[in-house]
Scaffold this active site. Structure first.
Site, PDB file in Angstrom:
ATOM      1  N   GLU A   1       2.936  -2.141  12.591  1.00 23.64           N
ATOM      2  CA  GLU A   1       2.223  -3.438  12.644  1.00 23.64           C
ATOM      3  C   GLU A   1       0.923  -3.401  11.833  1.00 23.64           C
ATOM      4  OE1 GLU A   1       2.553  -5.990  15.904  1.00 23.64           O
ATOM      5  OE2 GLU A   1       4.454  -5.127  16.566  1.00 23.64           O
TER       6      GLU A   1
HETATM    7  N1  CAA Z   1      -3.341 -13.693   9.295  1.00 25.27           N
HETATM    8  C1  CAA Z   1      -2.987 -14.825   8.659  1.00 25.27           C
HETATM    9  N2  CAA Z   1      -2.776 -14.882   7.318  1.00 25.27           N
HETATM   10  C2  CAA Z   1      -2.937 -13.726   6.624  1.00 25.27           C
HETATM   11  C3  CAA Z   1      -3.306 -12.523   7.232  1.00 25.27           C
HETATM   12  C4  CAA Z   1      -3.510 -12.523   8.632  1.00 25.27           C
HETATM   13  N3  CAA Z   1      -3.849 -11.402   9.278  1.00 25.27           N
HETATM   14  N4  CAA Z   1      -3.355 -11.550   6.285  1.00 25.27           N
HETATM   15  C5  CAA Z   1      -3.055 -12.138   5.118  1.00 25.27           C
HETATM   16  N5  CAA Z   1      -2.791 -13.455   5.334  1.00 25.27           N
HETATM   17  C6  CAA Z   1      -2.404 -14.465   4.353  1.00 25.27           C
HETATM   18  C7  CAA Z   1      -3.524 -14.692   3.325  1.00 25.27           C
HETATM   19  O1  CAA Z   1      -4.432 -15.661   3.806  1.00 25.27           O
HETATM   20  C8  CAA Z   1      -2.733 -15.176   2.124  1.00 25.27           C
HETATM   21  O2  CAA Z   1      -2.360 -16.509   2.300  1.00 25.27           O
HETATM   22  P1  CAA Z   1      -2.568 -17.622   1.135  1.00 25.27           P
HETATM   23  O3  CAA Z   1      -2.596 -16.916  -0.178  1.00 25.27           O
HETATM   24  O4  CAA Z   1      -1.403 -18.521   1.308  1.00 25.27           O
HETATM   25  O5  CAA Z   1      -3.852 -18.258   1.473  1.00 25.27           O
HETATM   26  C9  CAA Z   1      -1.433 -14.379   2.228  1.00 25.27           C
HETATM   27  O6  CAA Z   1      -1.315 -13.958   3.587  1.00 25.27           O
HETATM   28  C10 CAA Z   1      -1.408 -13.159   1.332  1.00 25.27           C
HETATM   29  O7  CAA Z   1      -2.550 -12.392   1.667  1.00 25.27           O
HETATM   30  P2  CAA Z   1      -3.312 -11.532   0.596  1.00 25.27           P
HETATM   31  O8  CAA Z   1      -3.556 -12.334  -0.641  1.00 25.27           O
HETATM   32  O9  CAA Z   1      -4.480 -10.927   1.280  1.00 25.27           O
HETATM   33  O10 CAA Z   1      -2.174 -10.460   0.219  1.00 25.27           O
HETATM   34  P3  CAA Z   1      -2.280  -8.914  -0.006  1.00 25.27           P
HETATM   35  O11 CAA Z   1      -0.958  -8.510  -0.542  1.00 25.27           O
HETATM   36  O12 CAA Z   1      -3.502  -8.532  -0.762  1.00 25.27           O
HETATM   37  O13 CAA Z   1      -2.473  -8.317   1.502  1.00 25.27           O
HETATM   38  C11 CAA Z   1      -1.655  -7.687   3.697  1.00 25.27           C
HETATM   39  C12 CAA Z   1      -1.576  -8.649   2.518  1.00 25.27           C
HETATM   40  C13 CAA Z   1      -2.788  -8.122   4.602  1.00 25.27           C
HETATM   41  C14 CAA Z   1      -1.880  -6.258   3.267  1.00 25.27           C
HETATM   42  C15 CAA Z   1      -0.296  -7.830   4.370  1.00 25.27           C
HETATM   43  O14 CAA Z   1       0.718  -7.501   3.454  1.00 25.27           O
HETATM   44  C16 CAA Z   1      -0.146  -6.966   5.609  1.00 25.27           C
HETATM   45  O15 CAA Z   1      -0.596  -7.342   6.672  1.00 25.27           O
HETATM   46  N6  CAA Z   1       0.532  -5.783   5.478  1.00 25.27           N
HETATM   47  C17 CAA Z   1       0.912  -5.004   6.643  1.00 25.27           C
HETATM   48  C18 CAA Z   1       2.308  -5.376   7.057  1.00 25.27           C
HETATM   49  C19 CAA Z   1       2.561  -5.135   8.492  1.00 25.27           C
HETATM   50  O16 CAA Z   1       1.695  -5.249   9.353  1.00 25.27           O
HETATM   51  N7  CAA Z   1       3.816  -4.859   8.794  1.00 25.27           N
HETATM   52  C20 CAA Z   1       4.252  -4.714  10.159  1.00 25.27           C
HETATM   53  C21 CAA Z   1       5.746  -4.856  10.233  1.00 25.27           C
HETATM   54  S1  CAA Z   1       6.299  -5.263  11.868  1.00 25.27           S
HETATM   55  C22 CAA Z   1       6.160  -3.873  12.743  1.00 25.27           C
HETATM   56  O17 CAA Z   1       5.648  -2.894  12.298  1.00 25.27           O
HETATM   57  C23 CAA Z   1       6.703  -3.973  14.160  1.00 25.27           C
HETATM   58  C24 CAA Z   1       6.628  -2.719  14.903  1.00 25.27           C
HETATM   59  O18 CAA Z   1       6.306  -1.711  14.393  1.00 25.27           O
HETATM   60  C25 CAA Z   1       6.943  -2.639  16.287  1.00 25.27           C
HETATM   61  P1  FAD Z   2       3.123   2.577   2.971  1.00 26.79           P
HETATM   62  O1  FAD Z   2       2.820   1.140   2.875  1.00 26.79           O
HETATM   63  O2  FAD Z   2       3.899   3.194   1.861  1.00 26.79           O
HETATM   64  O3  FAD Z   2       1.761   3.370   3.165  1.00 26.79           O
HETATM   65  C1  FAD Z   2       1.626   4.783   2.912  1.00 26.79           C
HETATM   66  C2  FAD Z   2       0.158   5.154   3.139  1.00 26.79           C
HETATM   67  O4  FAD Z   2      -0.669   4.479   2.168  1.00 26.79           O
HETATM   68  C3  FAD Z   2      -0.386   4.715   4.508  1.00 26.79           C
HETATM   69  O5  FAD Z   2      -1.319   5.653   4.972  1.00 26.79           O
HETATM   70  C4  FAD Z   2      -1.101   3.416   4.192  1.00 26.79           C
HETATM   71  O6  FAD Z   2      -2.111   3.097   5.132  1.00 26.79           O
HETATM   72  C5  FAD Z   2      -1.668   3.721   2.838  1.00 26.79           C
HETATM   73  N1  FAD Z   2      -1.936   2.485   2.068  1.00 26.79           N
HETATM   74  C6  FAD Z   2      -1.032   1.592   1.600  1.00 26.79           C
HETATM   75  N2  FAD Z   2      -1.644   0.598   0.959  1.00 26.79           N
HETATM   76  C7  FAD Z   2      -2.981   0.840   1.034  1.00 26.79           C
HETATM   77  C8  FAD Z   2      -4.159   0.170   0.594  1.00 26.79           C
HETATM   78  N3  FAD Z   2      -4.094  -1.002  -0.039  1.00 26.79           N
HETATM   79  N4  FAD Z   2      -5.356   0.734   0.839  1.00 26.79           N
HETATM   80  C9  FAD Z   2      -5.455   1.921   1.510  1.00 26.79           C
HETATM   81  N5  FAD Z   2      -4.380   2.593   1.969  1.00 26.79           N
HETATM   82  C10 FAD Z   2      -3.157   2.064   1.741  1.00 26.79           C
HETATM   83  N6  FAD Z   2       8.605  -2.846  10.425  1.00 26.79           N
HETATM   84  C11 FAD Z   2       9.159  -4.043  10.742  1.00 26.79           C
HETATM   85  O7  FAD Z   2       9.187  -4.946   9.924  1.00 26.79           O
HETATM   86  N7  FAD Z   2       9.715  -4.240  11.966  1.00 26.79           N
HETATM   87  C12 FAD Z   2       9.730  -3.279  12.923  1.00 26.79           C
HETATM   88  O8  FAD Z   2      10.236  -3.516  14.013  1.00 26.79           O
HETATM   89  C13 FAD Z   2       9.142  -2.020  12.614  1.00 26.79           C
HETATM   90  N8  FAD Z   2       9.170  -1.005  13.527  1.00 26.79           N
HETATM   91  C14 FAD Z   2       8.767   0.245  13.149  1.00 26.79           C
HETATM   92  C15 FAD Z   2       8.975   1.324  13.998  1.00 26.79           C
HETATM   93  C16 FAD Z   2       8.666   2.596  13.588  1.00 26.79           C
HETATM   94  C17 FAD Z   2       8.921   3.750  14.494  1.00 26.79           C
HETATM   95  C18 FAD Z   2       8.102   2.824  12.293  1.00 26.79           C
HETATM   96  C19 FAD Z   2       7.777   4.208  11.786  1.00 26.79           C
HETATM   97  C20 FAD Z   2       7.856   1.750  11.469  1.00 26.79           C
HETATM   98  C21 FAD Z   2       8.201   0.457  11.871  1.00 26.79           C
HETATM   99  N9  FAD Z   2       8.037  -0.637  11.009  1.00 26.79           N
HETATM  100  C22 FAD Z   2       8.579  -1.845  11.325  1.00 26.79           C
HETATM  101  C23 FAD Z   2       7.478  -0.426   9.694  1.00 26.79           C
HETATM  102  C24 FAD Z   2       5.972  -0.271   9.679  1.00 26.79           C
HETATM  103  O9  FAD Z   2       5.354  -1.493   9.911  1.00 26.79           O
HETATM  104  C25 FAD Z   2       5.580   0.328   8.308  1.00 26.79           C
HETATM  105  O10 FAD Z   2       6.013   1.671   8.325  1.00 26.79           O
HETATM  106  C26 FAD Z   2       4.087   0.240   8.066  1.00 26.79           C
HETATM  107  O11 FAD Z   2       3.701  -1.100   7.879  1.00 26.79           O
HETATM  108  C27 FAD Z   2       3.666   1.080   6.839  1.00 26.79           C
HETATM  109  O12 FAD Z   2       4.481   0.854   5.738  1.00 26.79           O
HETATM  110  P2  FAD Z   2       5.118   2.107   4.911  1.00 26.79           P
HETATM  111  O13 FAD Z   2       5.780   2.971   5.903  1.00 26.79           O
HETATM  112  O14 FAD Z   2       5.928   1.567   3.810  1.00 26.79           O
HETATM  113  O15 FAD Z   2       3.874   2.883   4.347  1.00 26.79           O
END
Ligand code: CAA
Ligand code: FAD
Length: 379
Positions: free
Chosen positions: A363
């Site tokens: 997340e």
């Molecule tokens: N809330 C609302 N809007 C957001 C936001 C937030 N926290 N973060 C970014 N946005 C919006 C921005 O306002 C922008 O919108 P507009 O251009 O339409 O105004 C758009 O998203 C793109 O944002 P950026 O220009 O900042 O894009 P970026 O590529 O530089 O950065 C990021 C985006 C914040 C890094 C985003 O890609 C991010 O949050 N990455 C992490 C992904 C993540 O959390 N994955 C989790 C997967 S689910 C999971 O993991 C479940 C589980 O484990 C159990």
């Molecule tokens: P990368 O994005 O490749 O990052 C590698 C390293 O580089 C990290 O340390 C990161 O912090 C760093 N990094 C990357 N970009 C930057 C930056 N701009 N500045 C500084 N540091 C940076 N995803 C879903 O969609 N749904 C799920 O249900 C879900 N469940 C998950 C459950 C598990 C057990 C795991 C391991 C992952 C899950 N994920 C899920 C995915 C998870 O959200 C991603 O693994 C996470 O967002 C990181 O992405 P990545 O693994 O590709 O790492």
């Protein structure tokens, strides 16, 4: 900040605490070893109302606030962080996303089963080449007459196998970049939708994490959530709330490890007295308790901000960043306090330490939380 717990919240806390002790603690080491979560426990979590806590009652949920939800998450994760992530994804990503942005028809079709745990949901954003860099979606959703054709691969999907419905984020208009992304409700069993490899993980081993493969999967247009191009905003808005859930998971893991350490320190004797009487151990316990309390304040505040209808992007990211770092630090100290016993499975703290690590990664990694916070405070 008015988050002193009311009577109902205290009752929820107690119910979750009892459930964790009675239903989740037995067999937890076996589930960690076998990487399975039994269906019976899932069913009971649904019956207890833990699967759709914030879903309005009219759609079969508990109609509770976010604070009640984080309190329950903390108690569940004190014992079983795998149960916590199954619960967190279903509550704060899947149910909340549908409830906040779905049509009435979509809510009626999906929420009652999801909120009662009869069915589970998954949230599919991450891809092999798009984790932190989530705008770089390679999964395509090509618009046809009355449907979309989805092709691509999602990685690391929690509840990947045990879910029956998936929120799938995919690119429709690459030229528009993140503003061309859509999100769909995709049912399991559709032709071309295949559950891929199960990941063999360090922690939260009883939760199931799979890749999902989409090959010409035909999804009716009625399954798109929101306007064309709303998918990325949907993901970000939903993840803001999800991050509070994961922060609560981290808080629970830390608090669980701390409680075990406190108990152990009073019992284990060295040099003629309990180790809790050595100042070195006392200082560890004091610092653990302090950091946990600080994390709790941030988690509760983020929940309260969400419930109050305020912008909580910053507070959610701060809570997740801080609580996950606290979880890693506290669980490492918990193993240290247990000495050699901490290094074996029977004493639970090594599992807490392994479970804690993921809270700094999913997340949004800690680095991404810092990026989000910096953008918010520099606005
Ligand atoms: N809330 C609302 N809007 C957001 C936001 C937030 N926290 N973060 C970014 N946005 C919006 C921005 O306002 C922008 O919108 P507009 O251009 O339409 O105004 C758009 O998203 C793109 O944002 P950026 O220009 O900042 O894009 P970026 O590529 O530089 O950065 C990021 C985006 C914040 C890094 C985003 O890609 C991010 O949050 N990455 C992490 C992904 C993540 O959390 N994955 C989790 C997967 S689910 C999971 O993991 C479940 C589980 O484990 C159990
Ligand atoms: P990368 O994005 O490749 O990052 C590698 C390293 O580089 C990290 O340390 C990161 O912090 C760093 N990094 C990357 N970009 C930057 C930056 N701009 N500045 C500084 N540091 C940076 N995803 C879903 O969609 N749904 C799920 O249900 C879900 N469940 C998950 C459950 C598990 C057990 C795991 C391991 C992952 C899950 N994920 C899920 C995915 C998870 O959200 C991603 O693994 C996470 O967002 C990181 O992405 P990545 O693994 O590709 O790492």
């Amino acid at each position: 900040m008015e988050y002193i717990l009311n009577q109902e919240q205290v009752a929820i806390q107690q119910a979750a605490r009892d459930f964790a002790r009675v239903e989740l603690l037995p067999g937890i080491i076996e589930r960690d070893n076998s990487q399975t979560f039994d269906k019976d426990s899932l069913r009971k979590m649904g019956q207890m109302g833990f699967m759709g806590m914030m879903v309005p009652e009219q759609y079969g949920g508990g109609g509770m606030d976010t604070l009640s939800y984080v309190i329950a998450m903390e108690e569940i994760c004190k014992v079983d962080a795998s149960a916590g992530v199954i619960m967190s994804v279903n509550n704060s990503l899947v149910c909340w996303g549908i409830e906040a942005y779905g049509t009435e028809e979509q809510k009626r079709a999906y929420l009652p089963d999801l909120a009662t745990g009869t069915k589970l949901g998954a949230f599919c954003l991450s891809e092999p080449e798009a984790g932190s860099d989530a705008t770089s979606q390679h999964t395509m959703a090509v618009e046809m007459d009355d449907h979309y054709l989805i092709n691509g691969t999602k990685n690391w999907i929690t509840n990947g196998n045990i879910s029956e419905v998936c929120l799938v984020i995919a690119q429709t208009h690459p030229a528009k970049r993140h503003r061309g992304i859509n999100v769909f409700l995709v049912d399991k069993g559709l032709p071309g939708f295949v559950v891929g490899r199960k990941e063999d993980k360090m922690g939260i081993r009883a939760s199931d994490t799979h890749s999902l493969l989409f090959s010409d999967v035909k999804v009716p247009k009625s399954k798109r959530i929101g306007e064309d191009g709303f998918g990325f905003k949907f993901a970000m808005n939903t993840l803001n709330g999800g991050r509070i859930g994961i922060a609560a998971q981290a808080l629970g893991i830390a608090a669980g490890a701390y409680e075990l350490s406190l108990q152990y320190a009073k019992q284990r004797r060295t040099f003629g007295k309990p180790i809790s009487e050595h100042q070195g151990i006392q200082f560890k316990l004091a610092e653990m308790a302090t950091r946990i309390e600080a994390a709790r304040q941030l988690v509760y505040k983020a929940a309260w901000m969400k419930d109050s209808g305020k912008n909580y992007i910053n507070e959610a990211a701060m809570a997740k960043l801080f609580a996950s770092e606290v979880a890693m630090w506290v669980t490492t100290e918990a193993v240290q306090i247990h000495g050699g016993y901490g290094y074996v499975k029977e004493y639970h703290v090594e599992r807490h330490m392994r479970d804690a690590k993921i809270t700094q990664i999913y997340e949004g990694t800690s680095e991404i939380q810092k990026l989000v916070i910096a953008r918010e405070i520099l606005k």
